[in-house]
Design an enzyme around this catalytic site. Structure first.
Site, PDB file in Angstrom:
ATOM      1  N   CYS A   2       0.660  -1.227   0.016  1.00  0.00           N
ATOM      2  CA  CYS A   2      -0.036   0.122   0.083  1.00  0.00           C
ATOM      3  C   CYS A   2       0.639   1.173   0.069  1.00  0.00           C
ATOM      4  CB  CYS A   2      -0.794   0.138   1.056  1.00  0.00           C
ATOM      5  SG  CYS A   2      -2.086  -1.506   1.332  1.00  0.00           S
ATOM      6  N   ARG A  27       1.519   1.785  -6.242  1.00  0.00           N
ATOM      7  CA  ARG A  27       1.856   0.716  -5.087  1.00  0.00           C
ATOM      8  C   ARG A  27       0.238   0.031  -4.671  1.00  0.00           C
ATOM      9  NH1 ARG A  27       6.482   1.529  -1.986  1.00  0.00           N
ATOM     10  NH2 ARG A  27       5.533   0.576  -0.326  1.00  0.00           N
ATOM     11  N   ASN A  98       1.101   0.196   5.822  1.00  0.00           N
ATOM     12  CA  ASN A  98       1.607  -0.393   4.934  1.00  0.00           C
ATOM     13  C   ASN A  98       2.132  -1.552   5.589  1.00  0.00           C
ATOM     14  OD1 ASN A  98       2.607  -1.670   2.454  1.00  0.00           O
ATOM     15  ND2 ASN A  98       4.232  -0.502   2.744  1.00  0.00           N
ATOM     16  N   GLY A  99       2.066  -2.913   5.238  1.00  0.00           N
ATOM     17  CA  GLY A  99       2.501  -4.158   5.695  1.00  0.00           C
ATOM     18  C   GLY A  99       1.518  -5.211   6.270  1.00  0.00           C
ATOM     19  N   GLU A 479       9.217 -13.751 -19.752  1.00  0.00           N
ATOM     20  CA  GLU A 479       9.036 -12.307 -19.484  1.00  0.00           C
ATOM     21  C   GLU A 479       7.668 -11.726 -20.434  1.00  0.00           C
ATOM     22  OE1 GLU A 479       9.199  -8.232 -18.278  1.00  0.00           O
ATOM     23  OE2 GLU A 479       9.661 -10.157 -17.426  1.00  0.00           O
ATOM     24  N   LYS A 483       4.224 -10.153 -19.356  1.00  0.00           N
ATOM     25  CA  LYS A 483       3.630  -8.804 -19.534  1.00  0.00           C
ATOM     26  C   LYS A 483       2.394  -8.881 -20.316  1.00  0.00           C
ATOM     27  CE  LYS A 483       6.872  -6.418 -18.389  1.00  0.00           C
ATOM     28  NZ  LYS A 483       7.020  -7.324 -17.411  1.00  0.00           N
ATOM     29  N   GLU A 486      -0.333  -9.798 -17.430  1.00  0.00           N
ATOM     30  CA  GLU A 486      -0.318  -8.593 -16.403  1.00  0.00           C
ATOM     31  C   GLU A 486      -1.276  -7.271 -16.982  1.00  0.00           C
ATOM     32  OE1 GLU A 486       3.931  -8.001 -13.889  1.00  0.00           O
ATOM     33  OE2 GLU A 486       3.864  -7.483 -16.030  1.00  0.00           O
ATOM     34  N   HIS A 502       7.151 -32.742 -25.116  1.00  0.00           N
ATOM     35  CA  HIS A 502       7.003 -33.394 -23.705  1.00  0.00           C
ATOM     36  C   HIS A 502       5.799 -32.828 -23.014  1.00  0.00           C
ATOM     37  CE1 HIS A 502      10.999 -35.241 -23.963  1.00  0.00           C
ATOM     38  NE2 HIS A 502      11.430 -34.092 -24.428  1.00  0.00           N
ATOM     39  N   LYS A 602       2.793  -2.332  -7.829  1.00  0.00           N
ATOM     40  CA  LYS A 602       4.192  -2.193  -8.277  1.00  0.00           C
ATOM     41  C   LYS A 602       5.350  -2.806  -7.344  1.00  0.00           C
ATOM     42  CE  LYS A 602       7.365  -0.614 -11.400  1.00  0.00           C
ATOM     43  NZ  LYS A 602       7.395  -1.501 -12.503  1.00  0.00           N
TER      44      LYS A 602
END
Length: 607
Positions: A2, A27, A98-99, A479, A483, A486, A502, A602
């Site tokens: 947060c 955040r 935050n936490g 990657e 993307k 996301e 396989h 983020k």
């Protein structure tokens, strides 16, 4: 994950708080709120949704004052809702947090037995209730806060205002970052320095277990024993322009376009580009004196580590293990002091990566970190650190921070190889000359790939996509798939192309698009053979390769993205660009929120 902000000013803090929340929204953005403290008490506005919902609420029901706290949330305990939105408060105290408070169930149960009632499903609400219980026992505000912190277990950064002292903000932390800013119009508290740039000139970082008492003209910091001590302020080295889109539609697009300059700045920081030698002062001493390298990271940083493994083993001749940070310390792998531990994190506050570093230190390893924020906790706890020079990255989906990491990792591998004699000096000069051309090559590709939007249109209505690659192209595929997931919410998976038979080939039919990354080199023939296997089963193939590779496969592909012939050193850095731009354009076509995708934030500061 947060974002918290607090302000004590000589002018109205409401616009300052809202502006800061917008800067911190990367955040978390599922709810937000503010509390203003004045001589009449504590007044709160909060709501579910993004910051614009809070702005609308404040137009309907304004708040004004000179002291306030604010919060933008990424939900950990309790679904996004008005009741779970911060600030949480009683008539006497309000808190933003935050936490994670790990022992909140026990604290909540004990408080309920004393008659304190709860309205939310969050761990945070235990904090103002616990502070209130100590105030009810007769303790002064700072004493009540200190006693509360002694009972909290977990990681937290909090800002607190009391009805009894409406001109004061208190701040404290344990594990989660917190920054204090000093400006012309007052003092400020933030989860990170980015949100301070519009109001502060100088800053300092709060340390674990310290409590800061902040008024508009004074900052008083005390340790956990209550002893007050001084803290030197440092100039804030970020401009408000770094936070603007500068004419781009999205932060992500701006940050994609910033990558050539990031490459140029990174190369010039670590090397002398006139006579092509390393600036040894930028690298840790005795970095070559280890027999093994252990890399830990999460998400995009983990994929950068997977690519770097190829470089360190090839150029530095050192065996490398790469672990996901959240799994590393539970594996029980035998560790030796001859192993160098390298932790990679963009923010330097990633909870799992920090825990992995702490585990490595306990095992007696030398700990090196690679990060984009040199004032971060990871930097503080490492024996040495390497800087990326990406600058602030606001878009949740990483672009320039990823390529910035790759550039530093490649330079470090080459430097280690030169120090150990694995590569000769003339080879180093050749490599650095090739890298000097990278920024210009990147800029050309970014400009050229404006036409990639036509390929994006063919994918926008798909529900699934497979990515394939071999060698360094496999982690690039991972990657690229990340993307797309996301920001467009299309289900995408990546596999090593050699693993196709396989199991994954069972997914292939005419409805399954497949993106194959095939840079020229010793693996291209085998990779194109895998392409023919999927094309024979009806897959709609998109190929990223050079002209020769595309011509070799032209009868089996639906679309192609032509890449320039380049030095193999540059392939990983250049071939990531079409993956970023493809994901971006697909998300735009679908109407997705590119910079603030659902459920994501983020900086992952909680485990």
């Amino acid at each position: 994950m947060c974002g918290i902000f607090a302000a004590v000013s000589t002018s109205s803090v409401t616009p300052i708080l809202v502006d800061a929340l917008n800067a911190l929204s990367y955040r978390g953005y599922d709810s937000s709120g503010i509390v203003i403290a004045d001589n009449t008490g504590l007044k709160r506005r909060r709501c579910k949704g993004k910051i614009k919902a809070l702005c609308s609420l404040l137009k309907e029901a304004p708040l004004d004052g000179y002291t306030g706290i604010a919060h933008t949330r990424w939900a950990t305990h309790g679904a996004p809702s008005k009741e779970n939105a911060h600030p949480h408060m009683t008539a006497q105290v309000a808190v933003v947090h935050n936490g994670i408070i790990e022992n909140y169930p026990q604290l909540k149960k004990a408080l309920e037995k004393k008659g304190y009632e709860f309205e939310s499903n969050t761990d945070t609400e235990t904090i103002p209730k616990l502070i209130t219980s100590f105030l009810d026992e007769g303790f002064l505000p700072e004493q009540a806060l200190r006693k509360t912190c002694q009972q909290l277990e977990g990681r937290f950064a909090i800002a607190v205002v009391f009805a009894a002292t409406p001109d004061v903000v208190y701040a404290t932390r344990l594990g989660s970052p917190l920054v204090i800013g000093q400006g012309h119009r007052g003092h400020f508290v933030s989860s990170d320095h980015i949100a301070l740039s519009r109001v502060a000139r100088n800053l300092c970082h709060l340390e674990d277990a310290e409590i800061a008492k902040i008024t508009f003209n004074k900052i008083e910091i005390s340790n956990k024993e209550g002893r007050v001590h001084s803290r030197k302020m440092k100039p804030l080295q970020i401009s408000p322009q770094d936070q603007s889109k500068q004419g781009y539609k999205h932060y992500m697009l701006k940050e994609i376009h910033q990558q050539p300059e990031v490459m140029r700045a990174t190369l010039e920081y670590y090397c002398n580009t006139k006579d092509f030698h390393f600036n040894e002062a930028r690298f840790p001493q005795n970095i070559e004196g280890f027999s093994r390298l252990s890399i830990v990271a999460c998400g995009t940083s983990y994929y950068a580590a997977m690519i770097a493994r190829h470089w360190f083993e090839k150029y530095a001749g050192i065996p490398v293990e790469v672990d996901i940070a959240s799994e590393y310390r539970y594996r029980g792998s035998p560790l030796s002091s001859s192993t160098l531990s390298l932790s990679i994190s963009q923010s330097g506050e990633t909870a799992d990566t920090l825990a992995a570093l702490q585990y490595s230190k306990k095992q007696g390893l030398t700990c090196l970190s690679l990060l984009n924020v040199e004032s971060s906790r990871l930097a503080e706890e490492s024996d040495a650190f390497l800087r990326t020079l990406a600058g602030p990255e606001i878009g949740v989906a990483s672009t320039k921070a990823f390529t910035g990491q790759l550039m530093v990792l490649l330079l470090t591998a080459l430097y280690m190889g030169q120090k150990t004699g694995q590569i000769k000096e003339e080879e180093t000069v050749k490599s650095l000359k090739a890298l000097k051309a990278l920024p210009e090559e990147m800029a050309k590709i970014i400009d050229k790939l404006a036409s990639i939007e036509s390929i994006a249109k063919s994918l926008a209505q798909k529900e699934h996509l497979l990515y394939l690659g071999r060698g360094v192209a496999y982690p690039l595929a991972l990657e690229g798939a990340l993307k797309l997931k996301e920001i467009s919410y299309i289900h995408a998976e990546a596999y090593p192309a050699g693993e196709l038979k396989h199991g994954p080939i069972a997914l292939i039919d005419e409805n399954m698009p497949l993106l194959l990354i095939a840079p020229p080199g010793e693996l291209v023939t085998k990779t194109l053979s895998n392409l023919r296997e999927v094309a024979a089963r009806g897959a709609k193939v998109i190929l990223i390769s050079n002209r020769e590779g595309i011509e070799m496969a032209e009868d089996h592909i639906c679309h192609s993205i032509e890449m320039p012939d380049c030095d193999p050193l540059l392939q990983a850095l250049l071939y990531t660009l079409p993956l970023q731009l493809l994901a971006y354009h697909v998300a735009c076509i679908k109407g997705c929120d590119v910079d603030q995708p659902r459920n994501l934030a983020k900086s992952v500061t909680v485990e």
